[in-house]
Every structure is written in structure tokens, then in C-alpha cells.
Design a protein around this motif. Structure first.
Motif, PDB file in Angstrom:
ATOM      1  N   ARG A 159     -33.072  19.872  69.323  1.00  0.00           N
ATOM      2  CA  ARG A 159     -31.636  20.155  69.272  1.00  0.00           C
ATOM      3  C   ARG A 159     -31.326  21.443  68.525  1.00  0.00           C
ATOM      4  N   CYS A 160     -30.157  22.014  68.825  1.00  0.00           N
ATOM      5  CA  CYS A 160     -29.715  23.245  68.167  1.00  0.00           C
ATOM      6  C   CYS A 160     -28.207  23.370  68.389  1.00  0.00           C
ATOM      7  N   ASN A 161     -27.502  23.888  67.372  1.00  0.00           N
ATOM      8  CA  ASN A 161     -26.047  24.055  67.482  1.00  0.00           C
ATOM      9  C   ASN A 161     -25.635  24.919  68.670  1.00  0.00           C
ATOM     10  N   ARG A 201     -39.514  33.145  70.150  1.00  0.00           N
ATOM     11  CA  ARG A 201     -39.601  31.716  70.425  1.00  0.00           C
ATOM     12  C   ARG A 201     -38.279  31.011  70.093  1.00  0.00           C
ATOM     13  N   CYS A 202     -38.193  29.764  70.552  1.00  0.00           N
ATOM     14  CA  CYS A 202     -37.020  28.918  70.261  1.00  0.00           C
ATOM     15  C   CYS A 202     -37.330  28.051  69.044  1.00  0.00           C
ATOM     16  N   TRP A 203     -36.322  27.911  68.161  1.00  0.00           N
ATOM     17  CA  TRP A 203     -36.488  27.153  66.914  1.00  0.00           C
ATOM     18  C   TRP A 203     -35.706  25.845  66.935  1.00  0.00           C
ATOM     19  N   PHE A 219     -25.795  32.530  77.080  1.00  0.00           N
ATOM     20  CA  PHE A 219     -26.881  31.529  77.096  1.00  0.00           C
ATOM     21  C   PHE A 219     -28.053  31.974  76.221  1.00  0.00           C
ATOM     22  N   CYS A 220     -28.807  30.974  75.746  1.00  0.00           N
ATOM     23  CA  CYS A 220     -30.009  31.283  74.957  1.00  0.00           C
ATOM     24  C   CYS A 220     -31.250  30.882  75.745  1.00  0.00           C
ATOM     25  N   MET A 221     -32.421  31.252  75.197  1.00  0.00           N
ATOM     26  CA  MET A 221     -33.657  31.107  75.990  1.00  0.00           C
ATOM     27  C   MET A 221     -34.047  29.645  76.268  1.00  0.00           C
TER      28      MET A 221
HETATM   29  S1  SF4 Z   1     -33.414  29.630  71.659  1.00  0.00           S
HETATM   30 FE1  SF4 Z   1     -32.504  29.799  69.591  1.00  0.00          FE
HETATM   31  S2  SF4 Z   1     -30.346  29.423  69.953  1.00  0.00           S
HETATM   32 FE2  SF4 Z   1     -31.403  28.638  71.730  1.00  0.00          FE
HETATM   33  S3  SF4 Z   1     -31.817  26.458  71.313  1.00  0.00           S
HETATM   34 FE3  SF4 Z   1     -33.600  27.643  70.637  1.00  0.00          FE
HETATM   35  S4  SF4 Z   1     -33.203  27.978  68.457  1.00  0.00           S
HETATM   36 FE4  SF4 Z   1     -31.248  27.465  69.395  1.00  0.00          FE
END
Ligand code: SF4
Ligand code: FAD
Length: 309
Positions: free
Chosen positions: A94-96, A127-129, A110-112
Motif C-alpha cells: 500500500r501507498c498513499n 523502485r516502488c516503496w 500516475f506512479c510506476m
Molecule cells: S511507485 Fe512510489 S508513489 Fe507509487 S505506490 Fe510505489 S512508493 Fe507509492
């Protein structure tokens, strides 16, 4: 895409985070449901067993207390009567910036993780966190559980450390063609466990910190220990140095304070879920101390959840 209880899959489909062309329902597979074995010989929990059943199963409540606690704190009573343990182990990160409607995500860019190509939390990052947000994952890891993965090519069992990857998108080492069929709990053999969850709303909320502690006692002396943190990274994170400091020692207040400080080291939450990340890190120390005090039978340790209004 596989779907069990659907309590994560369907909301994510509504928000177009998931757009599967085919859904394969697992609910009809009887063999995936049920809890077998005993604390003495080890237990097998079918991946399709609903969380409400896990939370109130006498052998689980009596001997794998942290698992019963964690299963009983997932979402709400209605959802726990649909949601499965296997689905909770495999639940999306999950992510805000990601757990939003399609229109919200489109407006902000949009994000990755879905439809975009940058990370909005850490724009320079490749990378995605997104955050591992399963309540039961850190607990199962701390209990030394393994999972059985079955495909047409055969089956394998892997430990929780091997199941999770440190990546917000590819967070599972499960292959696309594998079904998680069982969660295998080792014999209880003197282990005691506790789980504490930080969340904003007491009624229901995802964890923004989960602390799972398991300690194997020989009389008053710790023979073995595991401390695993949830919701502080893209996978559950083991606090190995802190756990090692317990071994061979008695669970006294000074030791608990030192170990809690060590456990906060690997807790490195990012600023992409509820509450500030310095607060979540600080609460790691508080929760580890509280969980250890609970296992040792000292003071306020029995509280299993922190609810912040
Ligand atoms: S790519 Fe970044 S903004 Fe998008 S879900 Fe992952 S951590 Fe969140
Ligand atoms: C309002 C709300 C609050 C929530 N709060 C929490 C919370 O506090 N804590 C928490 O941990 N979760 C929470 N959740 C998420 C979700 O309800 C739980 O994680 C639940 O346990 C998911 O189980 P499920 O059976 O419904 O999974 P599903 O939604 O059916 O599936 C989840 C994922 O697991 C995969 N999957 C399911 N079963 C298998 C299997 N046997 N083999 C391989 N892959 C499988 C699916 O493909 C999907 O990727 C919440 C959800 C909502 C809507």
C-alpha cells in the motif's frame, strides 16, 4: 488473477489498480479450507480458511497467540468472515499515492506501481516503496511458519523470509502459476508470541506498524527469539540484532529496554502511509518493549493494539 475472499482484489478492481482479464476463484476448492494438527506436532492451516476461524480456533488461540491476535485485528468483522489467511499473506502493498481512486491518481499523475513510470514518494528512485501491510505476515515469520506453493509443475515449501521480496510491485516470490495452498506452523515447543498493531481507527484500519515478537523460553531464560516488523518496508523486516540480544538472558526490564532500542534500528518507515514516519519509528521501540513485557508477564504488556484517535 487469483481471488479468494476478494476483500482486497475487488476494491482494487473498482479503483482500477487491478485490471485482470480473467479472475480465477478459489472459494470452491474445499481442500484449501481447514485447520489440522496440534500445537505439539505442528499445524497446517489451509490458505482458504477465513480469518474469523483462525482468530477463534482454540489451538491457535492457546498456543500461537500472536496469530490469533493478528487475524482478529484485520479489517472489520464482516471482512474477516470473507477474507482468507492466504489472501492476507499475499495482500497487495500500500501507498498513499496508490490507494486512491482512478480519478485521483490520474489528476496527480500516475506512479510506476500502476499506469505511470515514476515514484511520487521518492521521485529519483528506480523502485516502488509501497508498504507491506499484512497483519499476519510478520507474525507468521516470527513463528517460523512456511507456506506451500503448488503449481502444475509440482510443489515447494518456502519460509516467510523467502516468500517476500523488497519491492513494492514485485513483493512476492510466488510465481504467477503457483497457488498458495497451506500455511505450516512448526510445533510450539516452548515458544510464546505477541502481536501489536498501530492504526488510527480502532474499528478497522490497516497497520501502519505491526510488531511481532516470538520468544522460546527455558524457565526464565530466553533460548531463542524472533522480532519481525510489519508496515515499515515493502516486506516484513526482521530485527535480528535485537532478537539475538535476548538469547541466553532473562527477560528483565533493563534488557527489554535495550532490545527495544535495537529493534527500532531496522524500522525505517517512509512517508507514504498514515502518521509521520518518525512517529512510526518511535512507536517500534515502544511496541517491542510492550510485547516483551507482555510475554514476560510484566506491567502493561498485555495490550494488543494501539488505537490513536
Ligand atoms: S511507485 Fe512510489 S508513489 Fe507509487 S505506490 Fe510505489 S512508493 Fe507509492
Ligand atoms: C476496508 C478494508 C480494511 C482492511 N484492513 C486490513 C487490515 O487491517 N489488515 C490487513 O492485513 N488487511 C486488511 N485489508 C485487506 C484484506 O481485507 C485482507 O488482507 C484479507 O485478508 C485479504 O484476504 P482475501 O481472501 O479477501 O484476499 P483476496 O482479496 O481474494 O486476494 C488478495 C491477494 O492474494 C492473492 N491470493 C489470494 N489467495 C491466494 C492463494 N491461495 N494463492 C495465491 N494467491 C492468493 C490474490 O490474487 C490477491 O493478489 C482490508 C481491506 C479493506 C477493504
Amino acid at each position: 488473477m487469483l481471488v479468494a475472499g476478494g476483500t482486497d482484489v475487488y476494491p482494487n478492481m473498482k479503483r482500477r489498480q487491478f485490471e485482470p482479464t480473467v479472475l480465477v476463484g478459489l472459494t470452491g476448492i474445499r481442500e484449501l479450507r481447514g485447520i489440522r494438527g496440534s500445537a505439539r506436532e505442528g499445524m497446517t492451516i489451509g490458505a482458504g480458511t477465513i480469518l474469523a476461524t483462525v482468530a477463534r480456533h482454540p489451538e491457535v488461540v492457546g498456543h500461537y497467540g500472536a496469530l490469533a491476535t493478528a487475524a482478529g485485528l484485520v479489517s472489520s468483522p464482516q471482512l474477516r468472515n470473507m477474507a482468507t489467511l492466504g489472501g492476507n499473506v499475499c495482500v497487495d502493498t500500500r501507498c498513499n499515492y496508490y490507494n486512491q481512486s482512478y480519478e485521483w491518481r490520474k489528476a496527480i499523475g500516475f506512479c510506476m506501481k500502476k499506469d505511470g513510470d515514476i515514484c511520487l514518494v521518492a521521485p529519483g528512485s528506480p523502485r516502488c516503496w509501497a508498504v507491506s501491510s499484512s497483519d499476519t505476515a510478520p507474525v507468521l515469520w516470527s513463528l517460523g511458519a512456511r507456506v506451500r506453493l503448488v503449481s502444475a509443475a509440482g510443489e515447494r515449501t518456502v519460509g516467510m523470509d523467502a516468500l517476500y521480496r523488497d519491492d513494492g510491485i514485485e513483493y512476492l516470490a510466488r510465481r504467477q502459476d503457483e497457488v498458495l495452498t497451506d500455511i505450516l506452523l512448526p510445533p510450539v515447543d516452548g515458544w510464546k508470541s505477541a502481536y501489536l498493531k498501530l492504526r488510527r481507527r480502532g474499528s478497522f484500519d490497516f497497520p501502519v506498524l505491526g510488531v511481532a515478537v516470538a520468544v522460546r523460553l527455558d524457565g526464565a531464560v530466553v533460548r531463542d527469539a524472533r522480532i519481525v516488523l510489519g508496515a515499515v518496508a515493502s516486506r516484513p523486516r526482521a530485527a535480528t540484532e535485537a532478537a539475538a540480544a535476548l538469547v541466553g538472558e532473562r527477560l528483565a526490564p533493563e534488557l527489554i529496554a535495550r532490545v527495544a532500542g535495537l529493534a527500532a534500528g531496522p524500522s525505517k518507515p517512509l512517508d507514504n502511509t498514515d502518521f509521520t514516519h518518525p512517529y512510526r519509528k518511535k512507536m517500534t521501540r515502544v511496541f517491542v518493549a510492550r510485547a516483551l513485557r507482555g510475554i514476560a508477564g510484566l506491567g502493561d504488556g498485555a495490550r494488543s493494539v494501539e488505537e490513536v484517535a
